[in-house]
Design an enzyme around this catalytic site. Structure first.
Site, PDB file in Angstrom:
ATOM      1  N   GLY A  56       0.960   7.679   1.491  1.00 55.36           N
ATOM      2  CA  GLY A  56       1.370   8.946   1.126  1.00 55.36           C
ATOM      3  C   GLY A  56       0.768   9.650   2.752  1.00 55.36           C
ATOM      4  N   LYS A 115     -21.468 -11.443  -7.021  1.00 55.49           N
ATOM      5  CA  LYS A 115     -21.606 -10.263  -6.356  1.00 55.49           C
ATOM      6  C   LYS A 115     -23.149 -10.314  -5.718  1.00 55.49           C
ATOM      7  CE  LYS A 115     -18.399  -7.319  -7.093  1.00 55.49           C
ATOM      8  NZ  LYS A 115     -17.359  -6.883  -5.802  1.00 55.49           N
ATOM      9  N   LEU A 117     -13.584  -4.517  -0.268  1.00 52.86           N
ATOM     10  CA  LEU A 117     -13.444  -4.210  -1.808  1.00 52.86           C
ATOM     11  C   LEU A 117     -12.558  -5.266  -2.428  1.00 52.86           C
ATOM     12  CD1 LEU A 117     -12.017  -0.284  -1.574  1.00 52.86           C
ATOM     13  CD2 LEU A 117     -14.423  -1.315  -1.197  1.00 52.86           C
ATOM     14  N   ALA A 118     -11.855  -6.269  -1.751  1.00 57.04           N
ATOM     15  CA  ALA A 118     -10.802  -7.168  -2.496  1.00 57.04           C
ATOM     16  C   ALA A 118     -11.785  -7.914  -3.194  1.00 57.04           C
ATOM     17  CB  ALA A 118      -9.973  -8.038  -1.385  1.00 57.04           C
ATOM     18  N   ALA A 119     -11.305  -8.168  -4.655  1.00 56.23           N
ATOM     19  CA  ALA A 119     -12.157  -8.909  -5.494  1.00 56.23           C
ATOM     20  C   ALA A 119     -11.454  -9.081  -6.866  1.00 56.23           C
ATOM     21  CB  ALA A 119     -13.473  -8.250  -5.886  1.00 56.23           C
ATOM     22  N   ILE A 163      -6.749 -12.532   1.378  1.00 59.79           N
ATOM     23  CA  ILE A 163      -7.732 -12.435   2.413  1.00 59.79           C
ATOM     24  C   ILE A 163      -8.411 -14.106   2.537  1.00 59.79           C
ATOM     25  CG2 ILE A 163      -8.892 -10.315   1.713  1.00 59.79           C
ATOM     26  CD1 ILE A 163     -11.126 -11.834  -0.143  1.00 59.79           C
ATOM     27  N   TYR A 216     -18.831 -13.505 -12.347  1.00 65.95           N
ATOM     28  CA  TYR A 216     -18.619 -12.319 -11.447  1.00 65.95           C
ATOM     29  C   TYR A 216     -19.886 -11.774 -10.826  1.00 65.95           C
ATOM     30  CZ  TYR A 216     -17.094  -7.305 -10.503  1.00 65.95           C
ATOM     31  OH  TYR A 216     -17.096  -6.002  -9.948  1.00 65.95           O
ATOM     32  N   LEU A 255       0.910  -1.246   0.141  1.00 67.03           N
ATOM     33  CA  LEU A 255      -0.121   0.048  -0.108  1.00 67.03           C
ATOM     34  C   LEU A 255       0.941   1.231  -0.175  1.00 67.03           C
ATOM     35  CD1 LEU A 255      -2.959   0.799   0.578  1.00 67.03           C
ATOM     36  CD2 LEU A 255      -2.394   1.275   2.891  1.00 67.03           C
ATOM     37  N   SER A 256       0.528   2.208  -0.769  1.00 71.90           N
ATOM     38  CA  SER A 256       1.366   3.495  -0.828  1.00 71.90           C
ATOM     39  C   SER A 256       0.357   4.432  -0.169  1.00 71.90           C
ATOM     40  CB  SER A 256       1.995   3.797  -2.107  1.00 71.90           C
ATOM     41  OG  SER A 256       0.875   4.956  -2.639  1.00 71.90           O
TER      42      SER A 256
END
Ligand code: NAD
Ligand code: SER
Length: 333
Positions: free
Chosen positions: A45, A161, A80-82, A59, A157, A42-43
């Site tokens: 900032g 969902k 959000l991971a998908a 996950i 997909y 992860l960046s």
């Protein structure tokens, strides 16, 4: 502290397109410290609100969750991971494991942590892929599609969902304290980042290619039409839903919409600012078929009414105020 553990906001998939934008916006609000999970680094900032820790990993890895839960108690989860639509269709078994099993495990974890007195809020980005229109005529006649129509996904997909939406609603109804909410996102376009593995990717790809002065090979037909939303509008909508009191919400899953644009319309609009834009059509039948099954427009009346979703950008300002200036800054300094 809660049972000796630090209450946190958890974002999975935080290194992705939406994750990066969400993390920046979330960090400007007061609240619990943030913990993130992603396969990728992860960046961060400069973030105003404390970002406690990034867990780089899968996950699906039980040991990762054991480590995380030893220290932290997620009270708000953005899962959000998908694996996105086009990629998911090419790796069906893995996509099922990540998109369906992974989400189900996370829901079970949230349900275990939740109590009626200390609920856990679970926010899930679903997709227009949950809809399935059988033909071009049906697609034109159906627009704008509202939440309870055409729930007949044409892709794995989309089915994954829809499954997670329904699983979340079912677990919530059991009454243990899980508070589940979902948004069905259209194609998102960011001036800062590029998508990977999605089906609506042609739009952001061609706009970014135009700014780089590169030719673009478009994988859908010129008439292919979808609803699109600027990344800041979509993230604003996700946050409005996440922080709205439960009593205002009348549904589990809400459409977030935006301008309905065809490939030809996007090309014509982008060419006004980048007249050297060169696009040739090289159809990918699989991806074109997926787009054909998704709605041309969605009705987001429920999101407007229940949590004030009001995208700032229409079909002109999406380009003139957001995409073109942002993308020019990104590539041309
Ligand atoms: P993205 O591909 O940019 O981000 C997804 C992130 O999840 C990536 O950083 C990836 O490394 C991570 N990830 C994937 N598998 C993982 C695993 N097994 N363990 C840990 N991390 C994993 O996608 P995005 O556009 O940021 O999408 C985020 C969410 O929003 C997804 O659930 C997607 O289905 C949904 N969504 C996106 C759009 C869109 O247009 N971008 C539209 C509808 C729904
Ligand atoms: N925009 C996303 C995709 O193309 C929809 O979920 O995969």
């Amino acid at each position: 502290m809660s049972g000796g553990r630090v209450p946190v906001t958890l974002i999975t998939g935080a290194s992705g397109e939406i994750g990066q934008a969400l993390l920046r916006r979330l960090a400007q609000r007061p609240g619990d410290p943030i913990v993130t999970v992603d396969l990728r680094p992860l960046s961060t900032g400069a973030l105003k609100r404390p970002h406690r820790e990034h867990f780089q990993g899968d996950i699906l890895d039980a040991a990762l969750w054991e480590r995380l839960l030893r220290q932290y108690r997620p009270a708000l989860i953005f899962h959000l991971a998908a694996i996105l639509s086009t990629h998911a269709e090419s790796v069906p078994v893995l996509a099922h494991r990540v998109n369906a099993d992974g989400a189900a495990r996370l829901l079970a974890m949230a349900a275990d942590l939740a109590t009626p007195d200390e609920p856990v809020r679970f926010v899930f980005p679903s997709s227009i892929a949950v809809y399935g229109l059988p033909s071009q005529e049906a697609k034109e006649a159906a627009a704008p599609v509202s939440e309870d129509e055409h729930l007949d996904p044409a892709t794995l997909y989309g089915a994954q969902k829809l499954y997670v939406e329904r699983l979340g609603a079912t677990v919530e109804r059991l009454g243990g304290g899980l508070d589940f909410r979902a948004v069905r996102l259209p194609g998102l376009i960011s001036s800062d980042t590029l998508p990977q593995g999605g089906t609506s990717d042609w739009a952001p790809e061609l706009i970014h290619a135009a700014a780089r002065g590169e030719p673009y090979s478009c994988f859908v037909n010129p008439g292919a039409r979808l609803p699109f939303c600027a990344m800041p509008d979509a993230v604003g909508g996700v946050l409005s839903l996440a922080f709205r009191e439960k009593a205002s919400l009348t549904r589990t899953a809400y459409n977030l919409g935006g301008p309905s644009l065809s490939a030809a319309e996007i090309i014509a609009r982008v060419a006004r600012d980048f007249p050297d834009l060169e696009v040739r059509f090289q159809l990918d039948r699989g991806r074109d078929r997926i787009v054909a099954s998704w709605p041309a427009a969605v009705d987001h009346t429920a999101a407007r009414r229940d949590f004030g979703f009001a995208p700032e950008h229409d079909e002109e300002t999406l380009f003139s105020r957001y995409l073109i200036p942002g993308i020019r800054r990104r590539y041309q300094g």
